[in-house]
Design a protein around this motif. Structure first.
Motif, PDB file in Angstrom:
ATOM      1  N   ARG A  36       0.853  -1.205   0.000  1.00 17.76           N
ATOM      2  CA  ARG A  36       0.000   0.000   0.000  1.00 17.76           C
ATOM      3  C   ARG A  36       0.875   1.236   0.000  1.00 17.76           C
ATOM      4  O   ARG A  36       1.969   1.230   0.585  1.00 17.76           O
ATOM      5  CB  ARG A  36      -0.870  -0.015   1.267  1.00 17.76           C
ATOM      6  N   TYR A  38       0.352   5.462   0.635  1.00 21.81           N
ATOM      7  CA  TYR A  38      -0.538   6.596   0.887  1.00 21.81           C
ATOM      8  C   TYR A  38       0.297   7.839   1.099  1.00 21.81           C
ATOM      9  O   TYR A  38       1.500   7.753   1.328  1.00 21.81           O
ATOM     10  CB  TYR A  38      -1.500   6.330   2.046  1.00 21.81           C
ATOM     11  N   ARG A  49       0.475  15.035  12.525  1.00 18.60           N
ATOM     12  CA  ARG A  49      -0.275  13.843  12.089  1.00 18.60           C
ATOM     13  C   ARG A  49       0.307  12.634  12.824  1.00 18.60           C
ATOM     14  O   ARG A  49       1.271  12.757  13.556  1.00 18.60           O
ATOM     15  CB  ARG A  49      -0.136  13.616  10.568  1.00 18.60           C
ATOM     16  N   GLY A  50      -0.244  11.472  12.518  1.00 18.50           N
ATOM     17  CA  GLY A  50       0.266  10.263  13.170  1.00 18.50           C
ATOM     18  C   GLY A  50      -0.307  10.164  14.571  1.00 18.50           C
ATOM     19  O   GLY A  50      -1.492  10.433  14.775  1.00 18.50           O
ATOM     20  N   HIS A  52       0.282   7.205  16.587  1.00 22.17           N
ATOM     21  CA  HIS A  52      -0.138   5.810  16.718  1.00 22.17           C
ATOM     22  C   HIS A  52       1.060   4.887  16.509  1.00 22.17           C
ATOM     23  O   HIS A  52       2.141   5.332  16.125  1.00 22.17           O
ATOM     24  CB  HIS A  52      -1.256   5.476  15.716  1.00 22.17           C
ATOM     25  N   TYR A 117      -4.499  -1.489   4.596  1.00 22.90           N
ATOM     26  CA  TYR A 117      -5.054  -0.745   5.734  1.00 22.90           C
ATOM     27  C   TYR A 117      -5.882  -1.678   6.611  1.00 22.90           C
ATOM     28  O   TYR A 117      -6.751  -2.395   6.122  1.00 22.90           O
ATOM     29  CB  TYR A 117      -5.921   0.412   5.220  1.00 22.90           C
ATOM     30  N   TYR A 122      -3.724  -1.014  14.551  1.00 22.74           N
ATOM     31  CA  TYR A 122      -3.276   0.238  15.179  1.00 22.74           C
ATOM     32  C   TYR A 122      -3.345   0.194  16.689  1.00 22.74           C
ATOM     33  O   TYR A 122      -4.296  -0.341  17.258  1.00 22.74           O
ATOM     34  CB  TYR A 122      -4.184   1.395  14.765  1.00 22.74           C
ATOM     35  N   ARG A 124      -3.972   3.243  18.901  1.00 20.86           N
ATOM     36  CA  ARG A 124      -4.302   4.660  18.764  1.00 20.86           C
ATOM     37  C   ARG A 124      -4.126   5.414  20.082  1.00 20.86           C
ATOM     38  O   ARG A 124      -4.055   6.632  20.086  1.00 20.86           O
ATOM     39  CB  ARG A 124      -5.734   4.829  18.283  1.00 20.86           C
TER      40      ARG A 124
HETATM   41  P1  TYD Z   1      -4.969   8.301  10.320  1.00 18.82           P
HETATM   42  O1  TYD Z   1      -4.275   6.985  10.500  1.00 18.82           O
HETATM   43  O2  TYD Z   1      -5.694   8.856  11.515  1.00 18.82           O
HETATM   44  O3  TYD Z   1      -3.939   9.399   9.810  1.00 18.82           O
HETATM   45  P2  TYD Z   1      -2.570   9.746  10.538  1.00 18.82           P
HETATM   46  O4  TYD Z   1      -1.510   9.100   9.738  1.00 18.82           O
HETATM   47  O5  TYD Z   1      -2.466  11.226  10.603  1.00 18.82           O
HETATM   48  O6  TYD Z   1      -2.657   9.170  11.923  1.00 18.82           O
HETATM   49  O7  TYD Z   1      -5.957   8.154   9.104  1.00 18.82           O
HETATM   50  C1  TYD Z   1      -6.948   9.116   8.838  1.00 18.82           C
HETATM   51  C2  TYD Z   1      -8.161   8.412   8.266  1.00 18.82           C
HETATM   52  O8  TYD Z   1      -7.863   7.781   7.030  1.00 18.82           O
HETATM   53  C3  TYD Z   1      -8.706   7.344   9.194  1.00 18.82           C
HETATM   54  O9  TYD Z   1     -10.127   7.420   9.162  1.00 18.82           O
HETATM   55  C4  TYD Z   1      -8.286   6.042   8.546  1.00 18.82           C
HETATM   56  C5  TYD Z   1      -8.206   6.402   7.077  1.00 18.82           C
HETATM   57  N1  TYD Z   1      -7.192   5.637   6.321  1.00 18.82           N
HETATM   58  C6  TYD Z   1      -7.602   4.722   5.367  1.00 18.82           C
HETATM   59  O10 TYD Z   1      -8.799   4.496   5.144  1.00 18.82           O
HETATM   60  N2  TYD Z   1      -6.645   4.043   4.661  1.00 18.82           N
HETATM   61  C7  TYD Z   1      -5.318   4.242   4.863  1.00 18.82           C
HETATM   62  O11 TYD Z   1      -4.467   3.607   4.184  1.00 18.82           O
HETATM   63  C8  TYD Z   1      -4.910   5.183   5.863  1.00 18.82           C
HETATM   64  C9  TYD Z   1      -3.461   5.431   6.155  1.00 18.82           C
HETATM   65  C10 TYD Z   1      -5.885   5.862   6.571  1.00 18.82           C
END
Ligand code: TYD
Length: 136
Positions: A36, A38, A49-50, A52, A117, A122, A124
């Motif tokens: 994957r 992103y 961000r992040g 977790h 995903y 996670y 969190r």
């Molecule tokens: P999140 O993990 O909270 O972002 P960050 O990296 O800032 O912690 O992800 C934000 C939103 O996106 C959350 O609802 C989950 C979704 N998401 C997906 O659906 N697929 C993915 O590959 C990722 C990374 C996040």
């Protein structure tokens, strides 16, 4: 795994007056197959961000454009790494808490991930992560 397994990986860079080129091959330049990709973009300057950690997922994080800082914590030690080069990847193994902070405006963060995903992968809440690493 902990902070000892965190690594900066300098990817191949083909320098060219027409513009530089970098590539990443799963299993060759990084120790996992890429399932994957992103990316974070349009991140307001100074945003975070992040926040977790992952049970099984490994990632390579690259600042494709701009810069940001990555705060890492394995429940025992902490460390901060700045990313601001498109050819430089930060390998984050399993069970490392990360926060991405101080995004410069217009920066783009690309993440190559070893798994699809899966929210169940996670941690969190820092408290839950901390307990899990300390219990091992
Ligand atoms: P999140 O993990 O909270 O972002 P960050 O990296 O800032 O912690 O992800 C934000 C939103 O996106 C959350 O609802 C989950 C979704 N998401 C997906 O659906 N697929 C993915 O590959 C990722 C990374 C996040």
């Amino acid at each position: 795994m902990g902070l000892e397994a965190v690594r900066i990986i300098d990817l191949p860079k083909i320098s060219d007056p027409r513009g530089n080129l970098t590539f990443v091959e799963g299993g060759r330049h990084i120790p996992f197959d890429i399932k994957r990709v992103y990316y974070l973009y349009d991140v307001p300057g100074g945003e975070t961000r992040g926040g977790h950690a992952h049970r099984n997922l490994q990632q390579l994080i690259i600042a494709m454009s701009g810069s940001f800082e990555v705060l890492l914590d394995d429940g025992y030690k902490r460390k901060t790494i700045s990313l601001n080069r498109s050819y430089r990847g930060l390998l984050i193994p399993t069970m490392v808490w990360r926060e991405l902070v101080d995004f410069s405006s217009g920066s783009v963060c690309m993440v190559l991930a070893s798994e699809y995903y899966d929210e169940a992968d996670y941690y969190r809440e820092y408290e839950d992560f901390y307990k899990a690493v300390r219990e091992k």
